[in-house]
Design an enzyme around this catalytic site. Structure first.
Site, short mmCIF file in Angstrom:
data_model
loop_
_atom_site.label_atom_id
_atom_site.label_comp_id
_atom_site.label_asym_id
_atom_site.label_seq_id
_atom_site.Cartn_x
_atom_site.Cartn_y
_atom_site.Cartn_z
N PRO A 86 0.75 -1.23 0.00
CA PRO A 86 0.00 0.00 0.00
C PRO A 86 0.79 1.30 0.00
CG PRO A 86 0.06 -1.00 2.19
CD PRO A 86 1.13 -1.58 1.35
N GLU A 87 0.81 1.96 -1.11
CA GLU A 87 1.11 3.38 -1.14
C GLU A 87 -0.21 4.05 -1.52
OE1 GLU A 87 4.82 4.45 -3.19
OE2 GLU A 87 5.46 2.39 -3.01
#
Length: 282
Positions: A2-3
């Site tokens: 997750p970015e």
DNA sequence: AGGCATGTTACAGG
DNA sequence: ACCTGTAACATGCC
């Protein structure tokens, strides 16, 4: 995973499933996350509807109708799965699937009327906290964050002002959530490669034109990745959910020793380490 | 076997 | 006070 783009994709897909749904029950299989989930806090949201889901940087905010918010950070490996009660299985994004087996790292199960939301986190760097919605922005995680890269606040003026007399190097600046929030190692690498600017450049010495290029490319890459459903870099073989595919668009990340992907460029991508993070450029 | 991994935070030292 | 590097967290993959 997750970015910012991945978290945004998760947010959008979860919206379809649980907004306006009442949370009936929560089952904790394994409370060992970055922070322990407070059971007494959890009780505040049981029996209430999810009014909306929002995202700030890499954080997900589940806003309940009674002015409590469940704040979630996915850490490195946090994922959500939806398990439908009926047999209609919908194909959606890779961050959750309709596969119904309980897996080893399913930490928490949120039961709604028709479906279950499962939080799975292999490396346990993620966390779940329940907070008063009003006090949300004052808490430590959120109050230090810089602007959203896709907002108009992240512009030439903001950038220029921040780098005055600043002795840092460019990559570290972009990785700093206080300066700009939501970027991580993959996207910073991609942004700088597209911009043709060395990650080791002193920020003070950036020209106005280069700053504009970085800002534009940041927005372009993040938007494009969201469009592609984010990036899934460790193959996530979970059968029925589809994967994000932006990793197929990586131009430089994890390509050390390989040919440069620019046309007419015959150089090889180099890998160096900056602040303990792999950095790819040429 | 050892190095590496999309993130954040605490700490020591400059 | 700011910045940097290092380590820690925990697990799995190559």
């Amino acid at each position: 995973m997750p970015e910012l783009p991945e978290v945004e994709v998760v947010k959008r897909s979860l919206e379809n499933h649980i907004v306006n749904q009442k949370l009936k029950k929560v089952k904790i299989n394994n409370n060992k996350l970055r922070y322990k989930i407070r059971i007494d806090h959890l009780k505040k949201i049981i029996g209430y509807r999810v009014e909306s889901i929002s995202r700030r940087s890499k954080y997900l905010l589940f806003n309940f109708e009674n002015n409590f918010t469940m704040l979630v950070h996915l850490g490195m490996t946090g994922k959500f799965f939806i398990k439908e009660n009926n047999s209609l299985l919908k194909k959606t994004s890779f961050y959750y699937s309709t596969n119904s087996k309980i897996k080893k790292h399913d930490h928490v199960e949120f039961e709604f009327k028709r479906k279950k939301l499962i939080y799975n986190d292999v490396r346990r760097f993620g966390f779940i906290k329940i907070l008063c919605t009003k006090k949300l922005l004052e808490i430590n995680h959120l109050n230090i964050l810089g602007p959203e890269p896709l907002s108009d606040t992240f512009d030439n003026k903001y950038f220029s002002k921040k780098i005055k007399n600043n002795k840092r190097i460019l990559k570290n600046l972009l990785m700093d959530q206080k300066f700009i929030s939501g970027l991580g190692n993959i996207y910073v690498n991609e942004i700088l490669f597209l911009s043709r600017i060395n990650p080791n450049r002193q920020v003070m010495q950036l020209k106005t034109k280069e700053i504009k290029t970085i800002i534009n490319n940041t927005k372009i890459i993040l938007k494009k990745s969201i469009k592609f459903g984010g990036s899934s870099i460790k193959n996530f073989n979970d059968s029925d959910g589809s994967n994000g595919s932006f990793q197929q668009n990586f131009k430089v990340y994890s390509r050390s020793g390989k040919r440069c992907m620019r046309s007419k460029c015959y150089g090889l991508v180099r890998k160096i380490v900056i602040s303990n993070r792999s950095t790819f450029f040429l």
